[in-house]
Design a protein around this motif. Sequence first.
Motif, PDB file in Angstrom:
ATOM      1  N   ASP A 118     -15.941 -12.982  53.512  1.00 39.28           N
ATOM      2  CA  ASP A 118     -16.928 -13.015  52.394  1.00 39.28           C
ATOM      3  C   ASP A 118     -17.512 -11.699  52.498  1.00 39.28           C
ATOM      4  O   ASP A 118     -17.843 -10.883  53.510  1.00 39.28           O
ATOM      5  CB  ASP A 118     -18.015 -14.217  53.045  1.00 39.28           C
ATOM      6  N   CYS A 119     -17.923 -11.521  51.337  1.00 35.32           N
ATOM      7  CA  CYS A 119     -18.999 -10.393  50.861  1.00 35.32           C
ATOM      8  C   CYS A 119     -19.491 -10.506  49.704  1.00 35.32           C
ATOM      9  O   CYS A 119     -18.823 -11.297  48.726  1.00 35.32           O
ATOM     10  CB  CYS A 119     -17.935  -9.186  50.964  1.00 35.32           C
ATOM     11  N   PRO A 120     -20.598 -10.117  49.315  1.00 40.61           N
ATOM     12  CA  PRO A 120     -21.311 -10.017  47.841  1.00 40.61           C
ATOM     13  C   PRO A 120     -20.169  -9.895  46.643  1.00 40.61           C
ATOM     14  O   PRO A 120     -19.544  -8.865  46.988  1.00 40.61           O
ATOM     15  CB  PRO A 120     -22.455  -9.174  47.896  1.00 40.61           C
ATOM     16  N   GLU A 121     -20.491 -10.479  45.511  1.00 39.58           N
ATOM     17  CA  GLU A 121     -19.417 -10.500  44.555  1.00 39.58           C
ATOM     18  C   GLU A 121     -19.473  -9.156  44.053  1.00 39.58           C
ATOM     19  O   GLU A 121     -18.620  -8.408  43.467  1.00 39.58           O
ATOM     20  CB  GLU A 121     -19.586 -11.558  43.420  1.00 39.58           C
ATOM     21  N   ASN A 122     -20.727  -8.340  43.977  1.00 36.78           N
ATOM     22  CA  ASN A 122     -20.841  -7.010  43.201  1.00 36.78           C
ATOM     23  C   ASN A 122     -19.943  -6.096  44.125  1.00 36.78           C
ATOM     24  O   ASN A 122     -19.068  -5.062  43.613  1.00 36.78           O
ATOM     25  CB  ASN A 122     -22.181  -6.336  43.182  1.00 36.78           C
ATOM     26  N   LEU A 123     -19.826  -6.130  45.408  1.00 35.54           N
ATOM     27  CA  LEU A 123     -19.099  -5.593  46.560  1.00 35.54           C
ATOM     28  C   LEU A 123     -17.466  -5.655  46.283  1.00 35.54           C
ATOM     29  O   LEU A 123     -16.987  -4.845  46.057  1.00 35.54           O
ATOM     30  CB  LEU A 123     -19.423  -5.800  47.681  1.00 35.54           C
ATOM     31  N   GLN A 124     -17.333  -6.966  45.923  1.00 39.50           N
ATOM     32  CA  GLN A 124     -15.785  -7.276  45.609  1.00 39.50           C
ATOM     33  C   GLN A 124     -15.645  -6.425  44.307  1.00 39.50           C
ATOM     34  O   GLN A 124     -14.282  -5.702  44.144  1.00 39.50           O
ATOM     35  CB  GLN A 124     -15.836  -8.698  45.182  1.00 39.50           C
TER      36      GLN A 124
END
Length: 207
Positions: free
Chosen positions: A133-139
């Motif tokens: 998992d990671c924040p969507e803006n980082l994706q």
Amino acid sequence: MSDFVVGLTGGIGSGKSTVADLFVELGAALVDTDAIAHELTGPQGGAMPALIEAFGPQIVDAHGALDRAAMRRRVFADAAAKARLEGILHPQIRVLTEARCRAAESPYVILAVPLLIESGTYRERCQRIIVVDCPENLQVARVMARSGLTAAEVEAIMGAQATRSERLRVADDVVMNDHDLANLQPQVFRLHRKYLALAGNKLQAGC
């Protein structure tokens, strides 16, 4: 032969491959459905005759492999073509996946499936599910940096996948990949120790 299978998934750009590599370094076997798909669609790949018959020789690149960009464009706008492609590839991927999980000699297997949440058949085979998992803006930022896609194009891909909340809802374990490798390694090591214990318990129980 390993009967303890840990499904590994996460959205595009979450860092699934990095996490999978860390488990391999600790001794886990890795069965990667993306790698199997590339194998099947490479030069002389097992799926190529059926794909050529279904879509024509124009889907083959200069090396005899599937022209993935051309196929992506074709199925993006044509749901029937997408279903036809999946009907050819998915059964062959499943057969190889099952064979390689059975053949693995490590205590447990990491089964990396990008669309594991969307596919009930893979979920049924896993004793545990890890979500990276990671924040969507980082994706979005990661995929743009490695692929040259625009933010809108990355968001369109993400929109076709399970949402972050949907993935987290079915996770048995979560690896948070919002920092660097040094932050990932202890998380993976803790899970590795857990899976060794769970696999050993399963073996002792004769399951």
